[in-house]
Design a protein around this motif. Structure first.
Motif, PDB file in Angstrom:
ATOM      1  N   ARG A 127       0.830  -1.188  -0.039  1.00  0.00           N
ATOM      2  CA  ARG A 127       0.066   0.248  -0.214  1.00  0.00           C
ATOM      3  C   ARG A 127       0.937   1.185  -0.012  1.00  0.00           C
ATOM      4  N   TYR A 128       2.116   1.068   0.905  1.00  0.00           N
ATOM      5  CA  TYR A 128       2.903   2.477   0.785  1.00  0.00           C
ATOM      6  C   TYR A 128       3.267   2.603  -0.645  1.00  0.00           C
ATOM      7  N   VAL A 129       3.908   1.533  -1.351  1.00  0.00           N
ATOM      8  CA  VAL A 129       4.763   1.728  -2.645  1.00  0.00           C
ATOM      9  C   VAL A 129       3.495   2.156  -3.555  1.00  0.00           C
ATOM     10  N   SER A 130       2.327   1.837  -3.471  1.00  0.00           N
ATOM     11  CA  SER A 130       1.461   2.168  -4.209  1.00  0.00           C
ATOM     12  C   SER A 130       1.009   3.637  -4.113  1.00  0.00           C
ATOM     13  N   SER A 131       0.915   3.829  -2.630  1.00  0.00           N
ATOM     14  CA  SER A 131       0.380   5.463  -2.243  1.00  0.00           C
ATOM     15  C   SER A 131       1.610   6.630  -3.024  1.00  0.00           C
ATOM     16  N   MET A 132       2.980   5.844  -3.013  1.00  0.00           N
ATOM     17  CA  MET A 132       3.837   6.744  -3.623  1.00  0.00           C
ATOM     18  C   MET A 132       4.194   6.905  -5.180  1.00  0.00           C
ATOM     19  N   GLY A 133       3.227   6.130  -5.741  1.00  0.00           N
ATOM     20  CA  GLY A 133       3.255   5.847  -7.186  1.00  0.00           C
ATOM     21  C   GLY A 133       4.410   5.319  -7.766  1.00  0.00           C
ATOM     22  N   LEU A 134       4.922   4.264  -6.873  1.00  0.00           N
ATOM     23  CA  LEU A 134       6.389   3.548  -7.296  1.00  0.00           C
ATOM     24  C   LEU A 134       5.864   2.042  -7.992  1.00  0.00           C
ATOM     25  N   GLU A 135       4.763   1.701  -8.367  1.00  0.00           N
ATOM     26  CA  GLU A 135       4.524   0.366  -8.713  1.00  0.00           C
ATOM     27  C   GLU A 135       5.154   0.263 -10.080  1.00  0.00           C
TER      28      GLU A 135
END
Length: 127
Positions: A119-127
């Protein structure tokens, strides 16, 4: 351009011949004795081979961690030209298996909710 007569048509290539069970392409050039020998270059043939392997390796109702997936695929790839990691990647890329929160399953099953890190990675737009 000349029309071909039926008695001059070339037979379909060997690996597209229906197998004894009927309907599906012949996988013998790629799968022998429960082992994956090689992967076909053509995507539709590769898909048929990977569907075959997945159907025999993975229970659609089960979840697998990466180690279990690797062990199952390593058995299939033993003695062949294909690396089990490449097969795992193809299974994911072709949508045969899905992966989420460190869990693998046959596509069609509900993926797990993302973990805190995902969720953190997704929220940072780093997917």
């Amino acid at each position: 351009m000349h029309a071909r007569h039926k008695d001059h048509e070339e037979p379909p290539s060997r690996d597209l011949q229906p197998d004894a069970g009927g309907g599906k392409p012949d996988l013998r050039p790629f799968v022998r004795d429960g082992r994956l020998i090689t992967l076909p270059a053509r995507q539709n043939r590769r898909r048929a081979v990977l569907d075959h392997v997945a159907a025999r390796c993975f229970d659609p109702a089960a979840e697998y961690d990466e180690r279990a997936v690797n062990e199952k695929l390593r058995e299939w790839c033993e003695g062949g030209e294909v690396d089990h990691v490449a097969v795992r990647r193809y299974l994911i890329d072709m949508g045969i298996l899905v992966r989420g929160n460190g869990v693998y399953r046959v596509k069609g099953q509900t993926p797990p909710e993302p973990g805190v890190a995902e969720r953190y990675v997704s929220s940072m737009g780093l997917e």
